[in-house]
Scaffold this active site. Structure first.
Site, PDB file in Angstrom:
ATOM      1  N   ASP A  89      39.902  40.405  44.147  1.00 28.89           N
ATOM      2  CA  ASP A  89      40.604  39.504  44.832  1.00 28.89           C
ATOM      3  C   ASP A  89      41.852  38.826  44.356  1.00 28.89           C
ATOM      4  OD1 ASP A  89      38.546  36.827  43.146  1.00 28.89           O
ATOM      5  OD2 ASP A  89      40.164  38.451  42.834  1.00 28.89           O
ATOM      6  N   ASP A  93      44.965  39.515  40.288  1.00 31.05           N
ATOM      7  CA  ASP A  93      45.247  41.353  39.725  1.00 31.05           C
ATOM      8  C   ASP A  93      46.071  41.770  40.110  1.00 31.05           C
ATOM      9  OD1 ASP A  93      41.761  40.260  41.120  1.00 31.05           O
ATOM     10  OD2 ASP A  93      42.394  40.946  38.784  1.00 31.05           O
ATOM     11  N   ASP A 118      36.919  44.682  40.755  1.00 30.81           N
ATOM     12  CA  ASP A 118      37.296  43.675  39.353  1.00 30.81           C
ATOM     13  C   ASP A 118      35.374  42.322  40.291  1.00 30.81           C
ATOM     14  OD1 ASP A 118      38.334  40.544  39.873  1.00 30.81           O
ATOM     15  OD2 ASP A 118      37.949  41.886  37.669  1.00 30.81           O
TER      16      ASP A 118
END
Lengths: 72, 609
Positions: free
Chosen positions: B504, B508, B315
């Site tokens: 993080d 997500d 990401d």
């Protein structure tokens, strides 16, 4: 219903496997896992069956390893 | 060593000495038998006793019983040295196994010392020493220099530095003072700290990490499942073969003594001990070793999957970049005004972009000037400022709404600010790449991970900017949260090894669970990250990633070495015994020696490297 117990005096990894197999066969047991390295028994049983399963499980354990204790 | 182990060792050493003596003395007949029976009983008596009781307990395939038959059989056939050797080495193996397991458990239970036994709490105006479990949220706790922090909390008074090594593997101490949050498991180094307990003992970081490491054993890897199934079949099959070997050839004219002797040798190798103990031990060591480096792996299966990684998906924001955006330029007729509107509108958003807009503005933000706030995930916000409606968000969103926008040259993320009629201006914000991001990508490539992908909700130009700096050529931008999931599914479909996703954790969760291994960074304090992910990197440091992969591979290699070594040697020795080339000494080695070697090898996973 899931519960975790401590096991004492479990010295042999092969015995741990045998005990686990034995406990899985007890009626009322959905799943059982013996974590040899951390000396724990994780039980998943049908609701209400916990007491009877635990008594049977202790018998299974004693049969394979007489010194072995399952602690509440 | 425990007392029991020490007694065993004494018995073994004495027996070995007597055994050597018996081998050397030129005796014969009954004296010879007695000379060997003495060392035999010294170590063999418990084996015989257990053998007899195990028959009564219905355990015929118990190792004690098999070893008893093998050794007694050897004596009956007149092979006294072999009979003693079997029980002597069997007991050596038992002792070693017990010692190794004890040592591994102790090494991981050093982690147990993450949690202190006592804590000092303020009650009734006095400082009282209690068990950390008794402390409630809101109470004031005091920690002196040298003591461990017992619970998660916020500092009320004092400043100090903390050793966070047991949580994060980080050797540089962390300075803290009033207002900072501190976590249980850290060691207070220099000053006295008084803090407010924010979490109960069981919910504090150290306890949670311990629980995680312990539970990791419950998530079995494929290798562990294989070993369990294998062991179930192995012993009965070997015993059956032993029976055949002992009975069939003599029936066809072979010599009873010879073939029964060979059958006894089979009994000696019938225990799958080496495999059954070394594989779980390896994973236990691997997971314990990883947690000391601040890498929490939530299961042996994840460790196994991590070893097979060939694709890493990152990401962008907060993972590869610092997640701290700065306003770098404003393209508008009235830049101050545009920034003010943007900041006011973004007051109620927690997105990093919102934060940077507010910081870029720097002025006071009054909530009453803003109403009808609405945040559309991944694209922007709308609100009324002083009664006038505005939109603050991404290019695509405003284009969809029918605005005509001019293109902007500066690189970074472009946030457009518009009122109902037209676009008022563009604010460019850029994020900075983390310091060791480039090294990490390099290390991953050197580990043979060829496919590295970057996913982001940000615009393509900002994405490409970062990608170019890091040497990543596979970039997908402008992804909404659900697009990230589909992107990952697509990537997984093509992958041969495991697909790792690094994020993080904050938004997500769905992507984490889709990936083969979901890795959350900066896990301390972020419960969402710990919940959804498979591996938690305690520090916000990308360099832990290649370390985690190396560790996973080392563990996997050791497991494979042990599995192949144990199985191959045992089968080889069995074949050689059957044809008469090998004898009981070789069989004993195939059992005990292999076990000892496999355990020693497995303990390498516990090493600090």
């Amino acid at each position: 219903m899931k519960k975790s117990y401590k096991i004492q005096n479990l010295c042999c990894a092969n015995c741990a496997r045998k005990i686990e197999d034995g406990i899985k066969k007890i009626p009322g047991v959905i799943d059982a896992k013996i974590l040899f390295m951390v000396q724990k028994l994780n039980l998943e049983v049908e609701d209400g069956a916990l007491e009877t399963v635990l008594t049977e499980a202790k018998k299974v354990a004693k049969k394979v390893e007489p010194d072995c204790e399952i602690v509440q | 060593m425990t007392k029991k182990q020490k007694t065993m060792l004494a018995q073994i050493l004495l027996s070995a000495f007597l055994f050597a003596v018996a081998c050397v003395l030129p005796l014969s007949g009954m004296w010879r038998a007695i000379a060997f029976i003495v060392p035999y009983l010294l170590v063999g008596f418990p084996v015989l006793k257990n053998a007899v009781t195990s028959v009564f307990r219905g355990q015929i395939m118990d190792e004690n019983f098999l070893m008893a038959i093998a050794s007694v059989g050897a004596f009956v056939l007149g092979e006294y040295p072999e009979g003693v050797a079997v029980v002597l080495f069997y007991r050596v193996g038992e002792l070693f196994e017990s010692y190794a397991v004890g040592k591994s458990r102790a090494s991981v239970s050093e982690l147990m010392s993450l949690c202190p036994e006592e804590a000092t709490v303020l009650r009734g105006g006095e400082w009282v020493v209690v068990s950390p479990e008794e402390i409630a949220i809101g109470e004031s706790v005091r920690v002196l220099p040298g003591e461990k922090i017992p619970l998660d909390g916020t500092i009320l008074d004092g400043n100090s530095s903390l050793d966070t090594r047991s949580l994060t593997g980080e050797s540089v101490p962390r300075d803290v003072s009033v207002g900072d949050s501190i976590l249980s498991g850290c060691v207070n180094l220099t000053g006295v700290l008084i803090f407010r307990a924010e979490k109960e003992f069981g919910e504090s970081t150290a306890s949670k990490i311990l629980a995680l490491v312990e539970d990791a054993a419950a998530h079995r890897s494929k290798s562990e499942s294989f070993v369990t199934s294998f062991a179930r079949w192995y012993t009965p099959i070997v015993i059956a073969v032993a029976l055949l070997v002992g009975i069939l050839p003599p029936l066809f004219g072979g010599d009873w003594a010879t073939w029964i002797h060979r059958a006894l040798e089979f009994l000696v190798v019938s225990c799958p001990c080496a495999l059954v103990i070394s594989v779980p031990l390896s994973y236990f060591g691997g997971i314990g070793g990883a947690s000391r480096k601040g890498i929490l792996v939530k299961g042996s299966d994840r460790l196994e999957a991590l070893a097979r990684v060939d694709t890493v998906v990152f990401d962008k924001t907060g993972t590869l970049t610092k997640g701290v955006f700065e306003v770098t330029s404003i393209d508008a007729k009235d830049p101050e005004f545009v920034l003010e509107i943007a900041a006011l509108c973004e007051q109620f958003s927690n997105h990093p972009i919102a934060r940077s807009l507010r910081e870029g503005w720097g002025g006071t933000l009054s909530e009453d000037r803003v109403c009808e706030f609405e945040e559309i995930a991944g694209v922007g916000v709308s609100a009324k400022v002083d009664g006038v409606p505005y939109f603050v968000g991404k290019e695509d969103w405003l284009l969809q709404k029918g605005y005509s926008l001019k293109s902007v040259q500066s690189s970074g993320t472009h946030i457009y600010v518009a009122n109902k009629e037209e676009c008022l201006g563009v604010i460019t914000i850029s994020d900075r790449v983390k310091e060791n991001a480039i090294q990490t990508i390099d290390s991953l490539r050197r580990l043979g991970i060829q496919r590295i992908v970057m996913l982001t909700g940000d615009g393509i130009s900002a994405a490409n900017d970062v990608a170019k700096q890091l040497g990543i050529d596979n970039v997908r931008a402008n992804l909404l949260p659900q697009d990230k999931v589909s992107a990952l599914q697509e990537i997984s479909a093509d992958a041969r090894g495991s697909v790792v996703f690094v994020g993080d954790g904050m938004n997500d969760a769905p992507v984490m669970t889709t990936a083969d291994v979901g890795i959350a960074m900066g896990g301390i304090g972020s419960d969402a990250a710990i919940e959804a992910s498979d591996v938690v990197l305690m520090q916000d440091d990308l360099s832990a990633l290649p370390k985690a992969v190396s560790l996973a591979r080392k563990t996997h290699r050791i497991v494979m070495e042990n599995m192949i070594f144990s199985i191959v040697i045992k089968i080889l020795v069995m074949i050689l015994c059957a044809v008469g080339v090998a004898n009981m000494w070789h069989a004993v080695f195939a059992d005990v020696g292999v076990s000892v070697i496999a355990i020693l090898n497995a303990m390498r996973t516990l090493s600090k490297k």
